[in-house]
Write an enzyme that holds these catalytic residues in place. Sequence first.
Site, PDB file in Angstrom:
ATOM      1  N   LYS A 132       0.850  -1.212   0.000  1.00 27.84           N
ATOM      2  CA  LYS A 132       0.000   0.000   0.000  1.00 27.84           C
ATOM      3  C   LYS A 132       0.868   1.237   0.000  1.00 27.84           C
ATOM      4  O   LYS A 132       2.061   1.210   0.339  1.00 27.84           O
ATOM      5  CB  LYS A 132      -0.955   0.022   1.199  1.00 27.84           C
ATOM      6  CG  LYS A 132      -0.295  -0.049   2.585  1.00 27.84           C
ATOM      7  CD  LYS A 132       0.143   1.287   3.162  1.00 27.84           C
ATOM      8  CE  LYS A 132       0.846   1.134   4.496  1.00 27.84           C
ATOM      9  NZ  LYS A 132       1.613   2.305   4.928  1.00 27.84           N
ATOM     10  N   VAL A 177      11.010  -4.368   2.740  1.00 24.49           N
ATOM     11  CA  VAL A 177      10.966  -4.609   4.183  1.00 24.49           C
ATOM     12  C   VAL A 177      11.329  -3.301   4.905  1.00 24.49           C
ATOM     13  O   VAL A 177      12.242  -2.601   4.479  1.00 24.49           O
ATOM     14  CB  VAL A 177      11.962  -5.734   4.548  1.00 24.49           C
ATOM     15  CG1 VAL A 177      12.024  -5.951   6.057  1.00 24.49           C
ATOM     16  CG2 VAL A 177      11.565  -7.029   3.837  1.00 24.49           C
ATOM     17  N   GLY A 224       9.750  -0.656   4.746  1.00 25.45           N
ATOM     18  CA  GLY A 224       9.680   0.303   3.641  1.00 25.45           C
ATOM     19  C   GLY A 224       8.469   1.213   3.692  1.00 25.45           C
ATOM     20  O   GLY A 224       8.296   2.056   2.810  1.00 25.45           O
ATOM     21  N   GLY A 225       7.590   1.044   4.686  1.00 23.62           N
ATOM     22  CA  GLY A 225       6.417   1.916   4.784  1.00 23.62           C
ATOM     23  C   GLY A 225       5.318   1.554   3.799  1.00 23.62           C
ATOM     24  O   GLY A 225       4.359   2.300   3.620  1.00 23.62           O
ATOM     25  N   MET A 226       5.454   0.378   3.144  1.00 23.48           N
ATOM     26  CA  MET A 226       4.422  -0.058   2.186  1.00 23.48           C
ATOM     27  C   MET A 226       3.549  -1.175   2.759  1.00 23.48           C
ATOM     28  O   MET A 226       2.832  -1.856   2.019  1.00 23.48           O
ATOM     29  CB  MET A 226       5.069  -0.507   0.872  1.00 23.48           C
ATOM     30  CG  MET A 226       5.633   0.657   0.083  1.00 23.48           C
ATOM     31  SD  MET A 226       6.315   0.130  -1.504  1.00 23.48           S
ATOM     32  CE  MET A 226       4.827  -0.315  -2.406  1.00 23.48           C
ATOM     33  N   GLY A 279       4.278  -4.082   4.188  1.00 26.98           N
ATOM     34  CA  GLY A 279       4.627  -5.458   3.813  1.00 26.98           C
ATOM     35  C   GLY A 279       4.270  -6.481   4.889  1.00 26.98           C
ATOM     36  O   GLY A 279       3.628  -7.491   4.604  1.00 26.98           O
ATOM     37  N   SER A 305       2.171  -6.147   7.315  1.00 23.90           N
ATOM     38  CA  SER A 305       0.709  -6.162   7.485  1.00 23.90           C
ATOM     39  C   SER A 305       0.051  -6.960   6.368  1.00 23.90           C
ATOM     40  O   SER A 305      -0.906  -7.702   6.595  1.00 23.90           O
ATOM     41  CB  SER A 305       0.158  -4.732   7.472  1.00 23.90           C
ATOM     42  OG  SER A 305       0.789  -3.969   8.467  1.00 23.90           O
ATOM     43  N   ASP A 316      -2.254  -1.380  10.424  1.00 24.09           N
ATOM     44  CA  ASP A 316      -2.444  -1.381   8.963  1.00 24.09           C
ATOM     45  C   ASP A 316      -3.053  -2.688   8.444  1.00 24.09           C
ATOM     46  O   ASP A 316      -3.347  -2.792   7.251  1.00 24.09           O
ATOM     47  CB  ASP A 316      -1.095  -1.182   8.246  1.00 24.09           C
ATOM     48  CG  ASP A 316      -0.573   0.234   8.375  1.00 24.09           C
ATOM     49  OD1 ASP A 316      -1.314   1.114   8.859  1.00 24.09           O
ATOM     50  OD2 ASP A 316       0.599   0.454   8.011  1.00 24.09           O
TER      51      ASP A 316
HETATM   52  O1  C5P Z   1       0.059  -1.107  14.963  1.00 24.81           O
HETATM   53  P1  C5P Z   1       1.472  -1.466  14.718  1.00 24.81           P
HETATM   54  O2  C5P Z   1       1.902  -2.642  15.571  1.00 24.81           O
HETATM   55  O3  C5P Z   1       1.807  -1.672  13.293  1.00 24.81           O
HETATM   56  O4  C5P Z   1       2.312  -0.220  15.183  1.00 24.81           O
HETATM   57  C1  C5P Z   1       3.717  -0.320  15.405  1.00 24.81           C
HETATM   58  C2  C5P Z   1       4.164   0.879  16.208  1.00 24.81           C
HETATM   59  O5  C5P Z   1       4.086   2.054  15.394  1.00 24.81           O
HETATM   60  C3  C5P Z   1       3.341   1.201  17.433  1.00 24.81           C
HETATM   61  O6  C5P Z   1       3.775   0.460  18.552  1.00 24.81           O
HETATM   62  C4  C5P Z   1       3.593   2.687  17.599  1.00 24.81           C
HETATM   63  O7  C5P Z   1       4.852   2.909  18.193  1.00 24.81           O
HETATM   64  C5  C5P Z   1       3.687   3.174  16.163  1.00 24.81           C
HETATM   65  N1  C5P Z   1       2.401   3.692  15.670  1.00 24.81           N
HETATM   66  C6  C5P Z   1       1.935   4.900  16.145  1.00 24.81           C
HETATM   67  N2  C5P Z   1       0.737   5.397  15.694  1.00 24.81           N
HETATM   68  C7  C5P Z   1       0.030   4.732  14.758  1.00 24.81           C
HETATM   69  C8  C5P Z   1       0.491   3.503  14.246  1.00 24.81           C
HETATM   70  C9  C5P Z   1       1.700   3.005  14.718  1.00 24.81           C
HETATM   71  O8  C5P Z   1       2.577   5.537  16.986  1.00 24.81           O
HETATM   72  N3  C5P Z   1      -1.126   5.260  14.314  1.00 24.81           N
END
Ligand code: C5P
Length: 313
Positions: free
Chosen positions: A14, A100, A102-104, A106, A108, A141
Site C-alpha cells: 500500500k 521490508v 519500507g512503509g508499504m 509489507g 501487514s 495497517d
Molecule cells: O500497529 P502497529 O503494531 O503496526 O504499530 C507499530 C508501532 O508504530 C506502534 O507500537 C507505535 O509505536 C507506532 N504507531 C503509532 N501510531 C500509529 C500507528 C503506529 O505511533 N497510528
Amino acid sequence: MSDKQSVTVHAPGKVNLQLNVGGRRTDGYHEIATIFLAVSCYDKLVLRRSSGLRVTVSGTGAGEVPADDSNLAGQAIKAVAKMGGVEPDVHIHIHKRIPVQGGMGGGSSDAAGALLGGDALWQLGIGRAGLMSLAEELGSDVPFSMLGGVALGRGRGEALQPLTSGITYHWVFAVAGFGLSTPAVFGAHERHRQEAGLPFAAGCLPAPQVSPRLIDALACGDVDLVAQNLTNDLEFVASRMRPELTGTLTVGRGAGALAGFLCGTGATTAFLVPNESTAHDVAEALLASETCASVRIARGPVQGPRIGKAEEF
Ligand code: C5P
C-alpha cells in the site's frame, strides 16, 4: 474437514496518499487521518499443511524478516487457527517483493494474507468480514491490508471507510538501501514537535483530517489534482533521519513524476506518474542516479489479498 494441502496468496502493498499525524494517545499510538491505496507490488505466501508452525522467507530483504514467533504472518496463522478451533500446523513460505521496513505495509500484508490463507486452507468459512477483528488486533495497517482498494483510515489507521477511485494510477517506488522502523519515525516526529514547543498529546490537538479535495480528486480520477494533494507529515523527520531520501525525491520529481513523497513511515519513496512510459523513464533515472537500491513499477488501486493456485508460483 477438508484435505486441501496448500494455498497460495498474493498480498499487495500500500501507499498512503496523505498521512496526517495528530497527537499521541494514552495507549502510545498516534491519531492519524490517511488515505490508503493498495498497489500491485505483491508478496506471495504459500501455506502448506505441516507438523507444527514454521515460517520461511525468501526474496528482497528476506534476511531482515523474522522467521520466529515475532513474525506477524505466523501470529496471524495462530489467531485464525484459534478462531477456527484447529491446530496451527502449517508451513508458511513468504516470498518478499514489498520492501521490508519500507512503509508499504509489507508485514501487514503478509499478516492479512496469512489470515485469508489459513481460512482457505482449513476451509473454516470465516470470510474477510469475520477476519477483520483478528486483523485489527494484529496491527494498525492489517485491516486495510485485508480490505484493499482505496480507503480513508482514522484512529490509529484501523477505522476504515472505503472510497471510490475513478481511475487506476501509475506508480514508481524507490526502494531504499536501508529500512526505517515505524515506532522510531513516529517517535522522531513527536520529539520534533516537543523541540519546537508544540503540543503532542492527543487531548491537546484537534483530530487530524484528510483534505476533501483529495477525496474529490480521487472520485473524479483527476490525476493532477491528486498529485497536488499528496502529503506525508512524517516525510520531514524521516528525511532528517536519512538525508539520502531527499536526493531520491529530487531525482524522481525531476525525471517526470507528477509528485514524489515518502511512503508511510518510509524508507520507500513513492512517485505518481502520468502513464506507464513515464514510469519506465522515472524508474531508469532513479536506478541510474544510485540514490536507491531498486525500484518497483506498480498500479493501483488493486483489490486486497487473493487466493491463487500454487502451481502459478
Ligand atoms: O500497529 P502497529 O503494531 O503496526 O504499530 C507499530 C508501532 O508504530 C506502534 O507500537 C507505535 O509505536 C507506532 N504507531 C503509532 N501510531 C500509529 C500507528 C503506529 O505511533 N497510528
